[in-house]
Enzyme design. Structure first.
Site, PDB file in Angstrom:
ATOM      1  N   LYS A 109       0.834  -1.221   0.000  1.00 12.86           N
ATOM      2  CA  LYS A 109       0.000   0.000   0.000  1.00 12.86           C
ATOM      3  C   LYS A 109       0.863   1.264   0.000  1.00 12.86           C
ATOM      4  O   LYS A 109       0.773   2.125   0.890  1.00 12.86           O
ATOM      5  CB  LYS A 109      -0.960   0.012   1.192  1.00 12.86           C
ATOM      6  CG  LYS A 109      -1.961  -1.142   1.165  1.00 12.86           C
ATOM      7  CD  LYS A 109      -3.043  -0.969   2.207  1.00 12.86           C
ATOM      8  CE  LYS A 109      -3.974  -2.153   2.296  1.00 12.86           C
ATOM      9  NZ  LYS A 109      -3.393  -3.360   2.895  1.00 12.86           N
ATOM     10  N   ASP A 135       3.385   7.590  -1.789  1.00  7.24           N
ATOM     11  CA  ASP A 135       4.399   8.650  -1.656  1.00  7.24           C
ATOM     12  C   ASP A 135       4.656   9.304  -3.010  1.00  7.24           C
ATOM     13  O   ASP A 135       4.026   8.940  -4.004  1.00  7.24           O
ATOM     14  CB  ASP A 135       5.690   8.055  -1.072  1.00  7.24           C
ATOM     15  CG  ASP A 135       6.380   9.040  -0.127  1.00  7.24           C
ATOM     16  OD1 ASP A 135       6.465  10.241  -0.490  1.00  7.24           O
ATOM     17  OD2 ASP A 135       6.824   8.617   0.954  1.00  7.24           O
TER      18      ASP A 135
END
Ligand code: S5P
Length: 474
Positions: free
Chosen positions: A309, A312
């Protein structure tokens, strides 16, 4: 070609085993009384020549000197090549292999903007592969209005393609094949009835409005039909594993020691299509563990899924992915940072020369999560965005968030006995996940792994989820 010549060609095709009658298990698990396998014609140059000639004759009226040909890979490629040489028409070649992911050059050859391209195909069922090829050619600025096909199974493919602006010229509709073979006493009327019943019961269009079922309800389509449509090689591989094993089960092995993970993989691997891990919670994670998992995935035929998951900026995600794309086949990411994140994943895969499939988290199973409808919609928009089709396999979701047949929905929060854990997790059963939430694959963790007999439990989950899928596509 004369009528006699056409009949001769049907008999020749039957003779070399390109048209077969009997009991054939299709990838979907369905039993079909007829099977077309045109791959064999490359070993019969005279027949290949006749096929190319008859297909060329049929496009005479619609082609111009400028028309190009494009064979749907792979079986139609030799047919298109011979048509190209005989008819002095240029050809373009559509690529399909994963290895082109890095360069992304999916069409070889030269053409001018708006140039007409005629698609050549050996067999159509739903028309999915032709449609996919047309889409790619159109994206490359060519005009596609005609497809010439040798055998039409008459299961709705023609109508589906017409809906997509593609006129289909078919040499042998299946009814013509049956007529010819009955006339020449190659098959009897019982065989004809069995084939006709199969064709009637396995239509791929919605007859009430003429709109392809696939366009409207991907969850009602078989995995086989979806595998035929999809351009993404990772999705195709996943669907093929699911069909081979009759499993739409992904097991979540959330253990902290590699020995526990490997032990569970050995027990449940044969029942699952996917093994999902959080490798960052495994205390002794190492390249040796990765290698062992990779070899188990080959031996027991499942795909490896890293549920990291990521969320960024592209550059960071690129570094994070580079340590994952060497071993995992699938990876979760959040959509929150936007397209840069997906480009980061793409860049890492291109560097590693290995393609990974991405699942975007569109909804979550746990109580109190902050997802809302607008966010889910935005995530789906991101995953379905232009240029993402080669990377995105689908969505982690609790409902049918995407109507694209090529997008797979994986649904976690699945347990046969419990409705929640001691924390925020909420569960539904495998059947509910598939039939009510629209899951293509169910993700089950502790329901299997915390059981005293994970092996038997995994098989029970597999059977329940697969039965629900079969019920759904009925
Ligand atoms: O919304 C989600 C998304 C995921 S990927 N809810 C989830 O539970 N998951 C993952 O699915 C979670 O990280 C865990 O690995 C698995 C569920 O495990 P279980 O033991 O509760 O079945």
């Amino acid at each position: 070609m004369s009528l006699q010549g056409v009949e001769e060609l049907v008999l020749d095709l039957e003779n070399i085993g390109a048209i077969k009658f009997g009991e054939f298990k299709l990838k979907s698990g369905l039993m079909s009384p007829v099977y077309f396998d045109l791959r064999v014609i490359v070993s019969h140059p005279k027949i290949l020549d006749s096929v190319a000639q008859i297909m060329l004759d049929q496009i005479k009226e619609v082609q111009s000197n400028e028309s190009l040909l494009c064979g749907v890979p792979y079986t139609a490629l030799p047919i298109a090549s011979i048509m190209s040489v005989k008819g002095n028409l240029g050809m373009v070649v559509r690529r399909k292999e994963a290895k082109d992911y890095g360069t992304k050059k999916m069409v070889e050859g030269t053409w001018t903007s708006g140039q007409d391209c005629i698609i050549v195909e050996d067999v159509i069922t739903s028309g999915g592969s032709v449609k996919e090829t047309a889409q790619l050619l159109r994206e490359h600025d060519m005009k596609v209005t005609t497809c010439v096909v040798l055998l039409d199974r008459e299961q709705g493919g023609k109508q589906n393609l017409i809906n997509d602006g593609i006129n289909v010229i078919s040499i042998f509709p299946i009814s013509k094949v049956l007529d010819t073979l009955v006339k020449h006493k190659k098959i009897n009327s019982a065989t004809v009835e069995a084939v006709q019943a199969f064709i009637n019961n396995n239509q791929t269009t919605n007859s009430t409005n003429g709109v392809a079922k696939s366009e409207k309800h991907p969850e009602n389509m078989s995995f086989q039909a979806r595998s035929e449509m999809n351009v993404n090689p990772v999705t195709r591989r996943l669907l093929d594993v699911m069909l081979r094993k009759q499993s739409n089960l992904c097991v979540a092995i959330d253990k902290t020691k590699s020995s526990q993970v490997l032990e569970l993989v050995k027990k449940v691997g044969k029942s699952v299509a996917v093994v999902k891990l959080h490798s960052d919670i495994i205390e002794d994670w190492s390249s040796a563990v990765q290698e062992e998992l990779t070899s188990l995935s080959k031996e027991l035929d499942f795909m490896l899924f890293e549920d990291r998951k990521l969320a960024d900026i592209g550059n960071t995600v690129k570094h994070q992915t580079s340590s994952i794309c060497g071993w995992a086949d699938l990876l979760t990411v959040h959509g929150l940072p936007g397209p840069g994140l997906l480009q980061g994943v793409q860049a890492a895969c291109a560097d590693a020369g290995r393609q990974i499939g991405v699942l975007l988290v569109a909804e979550m199973s746990n109580a109190g999560n902050l997802f809302n409808k607008d966010y889910t919609k935005a995530v789906v928009g991101l995953g379905e965005g232009k240029g993402m089709e080669e990377l995105v396999v689908g969505f982690i979701a609790q409902s049918r968030v995407s109507q694209r047949a090529g997008m797979l929905q994986m649904t976690p929060g699945v347990h046969l006995a419990d409705s929640s854990d001691s924390g925020d997790q909420r569960y539904t059963s495998p059947g509910q996940a598939v039939l009510e939430k629209g899951a293509d694959l169910v993700i089950a963790g502790r329901g299997i792994c915390a059981d005293t007999n994970p092996e038997t439990k995994a098989e029970e989950y597999r059977q329940k989820a697969w039965d629900a899928y079969l019920q759904r596509i009925k």
